[in-house]
Scaffold this active site. Structure first.
Site, PDB file in Angstrom:
ATOM      1  N   LYS A 108       0.829  -1.216   0.000  1.00 19.82           N
ATOM      2  CA  LYS A 108       0.000   0.000   0.000  1.00 19.82           C
ATOM      3  C   LYS A 108       0.865   1.269   0.000  1.00 19.82           C
ATOM      4  CE  LYS A 108      -4.076  -2.077   0.279  1.00 19.82           C
ATOM      5  NZ  LYS A 108      -5.069  -2.019  -0.792  1.00 19.82           N
ATOM      6  N   GLU A 130     -10.011   5.481   3.087  1.00 20.60           N
ATOM      7  CA  GLU A 130     -10.779   4.381   3.655  1.00 20.60           C
ATOM      8  C   GLU A 130      -9.787   3.250   3.903  1.00 20.60           C
ATOM      9  OE1 GLU A 130     -10.527   4.833   0.317  1.00 20.60           O
ATOM     10  OE2 GLU A 130      -9.494   2.924   0.069  1.00 20.60           O
ATOM     11  N   SER A 391       1.732  -9.680  -0.786  1.00 20.84           N
ATOM     12  CA  SER A 391       1.393  -8.253  -0.677  1.00 20.84           C
ATOM     13  C   SER A 391       1.672  -7.632   0.687  1.00 20.84           C
ATOM     14  CB  SER A 391      -0.074  -8.056  -1.042  1.00 20.84           C
ATOM     15  OG  SER A 391      -0.904  -8.866  -0.220  1.00 20.84           O
TER      16      SER A 391
HETATM   17  C1  LIG Z   1      -1.664  -6.945   2.751  1.00 20.68           C
HETATM   18  C2  LIG Z   1      -2.793  -6.659   1.823  1.00 20.68           C
HETATM   19  N1  LIG Z   1      -2.850  -7.323   0.655  1.00 20.68           N
HETATM   20  C3  LIG Z   1      -3.852  -7.113  -0.227  1.00 20.68           C
HETATM   21  C4  LIG Z   1      -4.865  -6.209   0.043  1.00 20.68           C
HETATM   22  C5  LIG Z   1      -5.959  -6.027  -0.966  1.00 20.68           C
HETATM   23  O1  LIG Z   1      -5.834  -4.845  -1.692  1.00 20.68           O
HETATM   24  P1  LIG Z   1      -5.505  -4.825  -3.218  1.00 20.68           P
HETATM   25  O2  LIG Z   1      -6.364  -5.860  -3.891  1.00 20.68           O
HETATM   26  O3  LIG Z   1      -5.853  -3.454  -3.634  1.00 20.68           O
HETATM   27  O4  LIG Z   1      -4.074  -5.119  -3.400  1.00 20.68           O
HETATM   28  C6  LIG Z   1      -4.846  -5.477   1.250  1.00 20.68           C
HETATM   29  C7  LIG Z   1      -5.897  -4.525   1.561  1.00 20.68           C
HETATM   30  O5  LIG Z   1      -6.011  -3.991   2.614  1.00 20.68           O
HETATM   31  C8  LIG Z   1      -3.774  -5.720   2.154  1.00 20.68           C
HETATM   32  O6  LIG Z   1      -3.699  -5.081   3.325  1.00 20.68           O
END
Ligand SMILES: Cc1ncc(COP(=O)(O)O)c(C=O)c1O
Length: 405
Positions: A108, A130, A391
């Site tokens: 993020k 948000e 992620s």
């Molecule tokens: C660690 C992590 N991975 C994935 C996501 C999902 O978001 P996005 O699909 O935009 O990558 C989030 C959302 O809060 C997150 O905190």
């Protein structure tokens, strides 16, 4: 795109795909998806942001400042780690793109540093955001502190309970966290409130959206800020793999920003792109075209077109829609979208932790769960190479995991 387009020599560019994931132009359309469905009072703000972003994105000074912060502040490039033991168990070669090692613990931060620099350049004083899992809220609070801006973060009451650590982090960083008590008290409702607040404070506030969703230019802009994941991973794979490109590129999908950024680096290659959704929030799989939070995309809805509640063990994937570009990638067949259930996710989190010593976020563990299932069921052929974007890190989920176990 049919199966023929996948085939061919590894790494060769596919002409149609080379045009994919580019600038959607002034309308912000990804095929029939995307666009700008907001109250009249927000149209000028969207135009202003689009103009500011186009200027900034072609300004070497802005790009240089962003690159510097991503490097010296956010810790990029993140490593590409071979998952040695898990690969051996699954009979594949699995690489993890370690966004969990970025500052604040997830991807993020890439998007937020970009948008916060833009807001600063536009003369805005406050960032609105948000958040579901709290990672986007923490990243926003962090970037606001870094640039001397105020931050107000809307978060569903249910998510405040299950992501307590991140709420404390936001408080320590000086952000105001506003509990949202409407609807399912999760991410969808936090988005509603943030947008409502933006309408009444648009002159001095910048709405820092946390995924590839919202009205144009957000889905495109956020994908561009997250493109760094895919570009780094592409170069790292080129250095690591004999054929340069993995067979599969996999990422979890909430709104879809880490997946979009990852896919953008591989869309013009022969790699198969796989987005993994939570079974209870799988808009790409079970959704129909509709409008939500300012954009047209695939949305979970009942037969009357009412948006239905999403349910996921991962707060960040608890969302009934998907970014419009993913809807286009799905329809065109360039990416496919799979679902995993909560139980598989918890098991995957434990397995990765115990084979590799990496505690992934529940969101990221969706991608791991699909790779495990596909490799064990022959859905991924033995010997295949897989690049998975991890992620975020799972520290925030410890209390939930304790409860689930
Ligand atoms: C660690 C992590 N991975 C994935 C996501 C999902 O978001 P996005 O699909 O935009 O990558 C989030 C959302 O809060 C997150 O905190």
């Amino acid at each position: 795109m049919d199966e023929m387009s996948w085939s061919g020599r590894q790494g060769v560019m596919v002409p149609a795909a080379a045009r994919a994931m580019s600038d959607p132009g002034a309308t912000g359309r990804f095929g029939t998806y995307g666009g700008r469905y907001v109250p009249e009072s927000l149209i000028p703000a969207c135009h202003e942001i689009e103009t500011a972003f186009r200027e900034a994105w072609s300004d070497p000074e802005f790009r240089g400042r962003l690159d510097t912060l991503l490097t010296v502040y956010a810790g990029r490039p993140t490593p590409l780690t071979p998952a040695w033991r898990l690969s051996r168990e699954l009979g594949i070669t699995l690489f993890l793109k370690r966004e969990d090692l970025a500052h604040t613990g997830s991807h993020k931060i890439n998007n937020v540093i970009g948008q916060a620099l833009l807001a600063h350049r536009m003369g805005k004083e406050r960032l609105l955001a948000e958040t579901g899992a709290g990672q986007h809220g923490v990243a926003t609070a962090t970037a606001a502190a870094l640039l001397g801006l105020k931050a107000t973060v809307f978060m569903g009451e249910r998510d405040i309970e299950r992501q307590e650590l991140n709420v404390l982090r936001m408080n320590v960083l000086g952000a105001e966290v506003v509990p949202v008590t409407t609807g399912s008290r999760t991410l969808k409702d936090a988005c509603n409130e943030a947008m409502r607040h933006w309408v009444s404070s648009v002159d001095d506030s910048y709405y820092c959206i946390g995924s590839v969703m919202g009205p144009h230019p957000y889905p495109w802009m956020v994908r561009e800020f997250q493109r760094v994941i895919g570009e780094e991973a592409r170069a790292q794979c080129a250095a690591e793999l004999p054929v340069g490109v993995p067979d599969y590129v996999v990422a979890c999908v909430g709104g879809g920003s880490n997946a979009a950024g990852t896919f953008a680096g591989f869309v013009d290659t022969t790699a198969r792109l796989v987005g993994v959704e939570a079974e209870g929030g799988a808009a790409a799989t079970f959704g129909r075209a509709g409008v939500l939070h300012g954009f047209r995309s695939l949305v979970l809805q009942d037969e009357d077109g009412q948006v239905t509640e999403a349910h996921s063990v991962a707060a960040g994937l608890d969302y009934p829609g998907i970014g419009p570009e993913h809807a286009q990638l799905r329809d065109g067949g360039r990416a496919r979208y799979e679902t995993v259930n909560d139980e598989e996710v918890v098991q995957a989190l434990l397995r990765l932790a115990r084979t590799e010593g990496i505690l992934a976020a529940l969101e990221s563990s969706h991608a791991v769960a699909w790779v495990i299932r596909a490799a064990e069921s022959g859905g991924i052929a033995p010997g295949s190479t897989v690049m998975l974007t991890l992620s975020g890190r799972g520290d925030k989920d410890i209390a939930s995991i304790k409860e689930l176990l």
